[in-house]
Scaffold this active site. Structure first.
Site, PDB file in Angstrom:
ATOM      1  N   THR A   1      29.812  37.478  27.366  1.00 43.06           N
ATOM      2  CA  THR A   1      31.159  37.992  27.607  1.00 43.06           C
ATOM      3  C   THR A   1      31.589  38.944  26.497  1.00 43.06           C
ATOM      4  OG1 THR A   1      31.617  35.762  28.343  1.00 43.06           O
ATOM      5  CG2 THR A   1      33.517  37.223  28.087  1.00 43.06           C
TER       6      THR A   1
ATOM      7  N   ARG B   1      31.322  30.566  41.790  1.00 41.68           N
ATOM      8  CA  ARG B   1      31.406  30.040  40.411  1.00 41.68           C
ATOM      9  C   ARG B   1      32.319  30.936  39.560  1.00 41.68           C
ATOM     10  NH1 ARG B   1      30.415  31.916  34.935  1.00 41.68           N
ATOM     11  NH2 ARG B   1      29.751  30.130  33.687  1.00 41.68           N
TER      12      ARG B   1
ATOM     13  N   ASP C   1      34.572  30.383  32.026  1.00 46.54           N
ATOM     14  CA  ASP C   1      35.682  30.170  31.099  1.00 46.54           C
ATOM     15  C   ASP C   1      36.536  31.418  30.864  1.00 46.54           C
ATOM     16  OD1 ASP C   1      33.327  31.262  29.875  1.00 46.54           O
ATOM     17  OD2 ASP C   1      34.186  30.859  27.899  1.00 46.54           O
TER      18      ASP C   1
HETATM   19  N1  GLY Z   1      31.343  33.019  29.204  1.00 43.38           N
HETATM   20  C1  GLY Z   1      31.192  33.626  30.455  1.00 43.38           C
HETATM   21  C2  GLY Z   1      30.828  32.721  31.529  1.00 43.38           C
HETATM   22  O1  GLY Z   1      30.158  31.729  31.301  1.00 43.38           O
HETATM   23  O2  GLY Z   1      31.196  32.998  32.654  1.00 43.38           O
END
Ligand code: GLY
Length: 283
Positions: A142, A170, A173
């Site tokens: 990210t 899906r 976070d």
């Molecule tokens: N940190 C990004 C994700 O797992 O979607």
């Protein structure tokens, strides 16, 4: 007038920081800066974990998540965006122009259309080719940017295409306030990159900022958050989470579970890619 600073995850954040820097240095807002940094990475086709060029889900569809935050009362988010390339820009519009915090899926794309943003095909040719041959990818890198402007205003943004080949639907976070990003103007901001499934049960960014609220310095706050992740999960060898934190006075830190992570930092007179201040699991 304070010193501006940009703190962005991963080496790909360096070019994005440098593109956003002139406006921030000239007195621009930290909110504009985090939006610009994230959009710059979104547009980098070579980054397969963010924006255009991101790897798709199991069925070959790219979906993007993003969040922007300045305080518990100024936060916007979108998730499962399939037709717009800049989730942080959409999230900012949600924050500024709607009574809501988060828009999801077709609603988020429809909102992007209503804002006048041109729809785009998010699946880049190389990402499609990787998906077709299921080229291994465990990274969830990210882009998270924490910024402080000359007026002392703190902003955070993050953008992600999520886990490669994820189950359709899906969401990780990154778009969830308190999980992938949290900002409290009085105490600081924190953001997480890496495997979102490790972060989500612990509200890791909120936890790190709460640690700062309790008096911890940015590094100690991040280590507490990462230690909680380590304690809560049976970590696989390649599970990675890294975090960045920025206090309102400009103190900052980054830390990671494992080697392989670096942070792009830019402030007046200095900048570049730096190793994390701590790596929890010394391999
Ligand atoms: N940190 C990004 C994700 O797992 O979607």
């Amino acid at each position: 007038m304070g010193e501006p600073i940009l703190l962005t995850t991963w080496p790909f954040g360096d070019a994005a920081n440098r593109a956003a820097w002139p406006a921030l240095e000239a007195g621009g807002s930290s909110l504009d800066a985090v939006e610009a940094v994230c959009a710059h990475v979104d547009d980098d086709e070579s980054v397969h974990t963010v924006g255009y060029g991101g790897l798709p889900d199991r069925d070959g569809a790219v979906s993007l998540d993003g969040c922007v935050m300045q305080s518990p009362a100024r936060v916007g988010s979108v998730c499962a965006v399939r037709r717009h390339a800049h989730p942080v820009t959409l999230a900012r519009r949600v924050m500024e122009e709607t009574p809501h915090v988060m828009l999801a899926g077709p609603g988020a794309d429809g909102f992007g259309d209503a804002c006048g943003f041109a729809p785009v095909e998010l699946l880049a040719p190389e990402a499609r080719a990787r998906w077709e041959r299921r080229a291994p990818s465990r990274s969830h890198d990210t882009v998270c940017c924490l910024a402080l402007d000359r007026a002392g205003v703190l902003s955070g943004g993050c953008s992600s295409s999520g886990a490669a080949y994820k189950l359709p639907g899906r969401v990780g976070d990154s778009p969830i306030p308190g999980h992938g990003l949290y900002v409290d103007p009085a105490h600081g901001g924190a953001a997480a990159t890496g495997n979102g499934e490790l972060v989500m049960g612990l509200c890791s960014s909120f936890l790190a900022v709460e640690e700062m609220r309790s008096g911890a310095n940015p590094l100690a706050a991040l280590l507490e958050a990462l230690e909680r992740i380590q304690a809560a999960h049976e970590l696989a060898e390649d599970d990675q989470v890294a975090m960045v934190a920025l206090a309102p006075d400009g103190r900052h830190a980054s830390a990671a579970l494992r080697k392989g992570y670096a942070t792009a930092v830019l402030r007046p007179g200095s900048g570049g890619v730096v190793e994390p201040d701590a790596i929890l699991l010394d391999e």
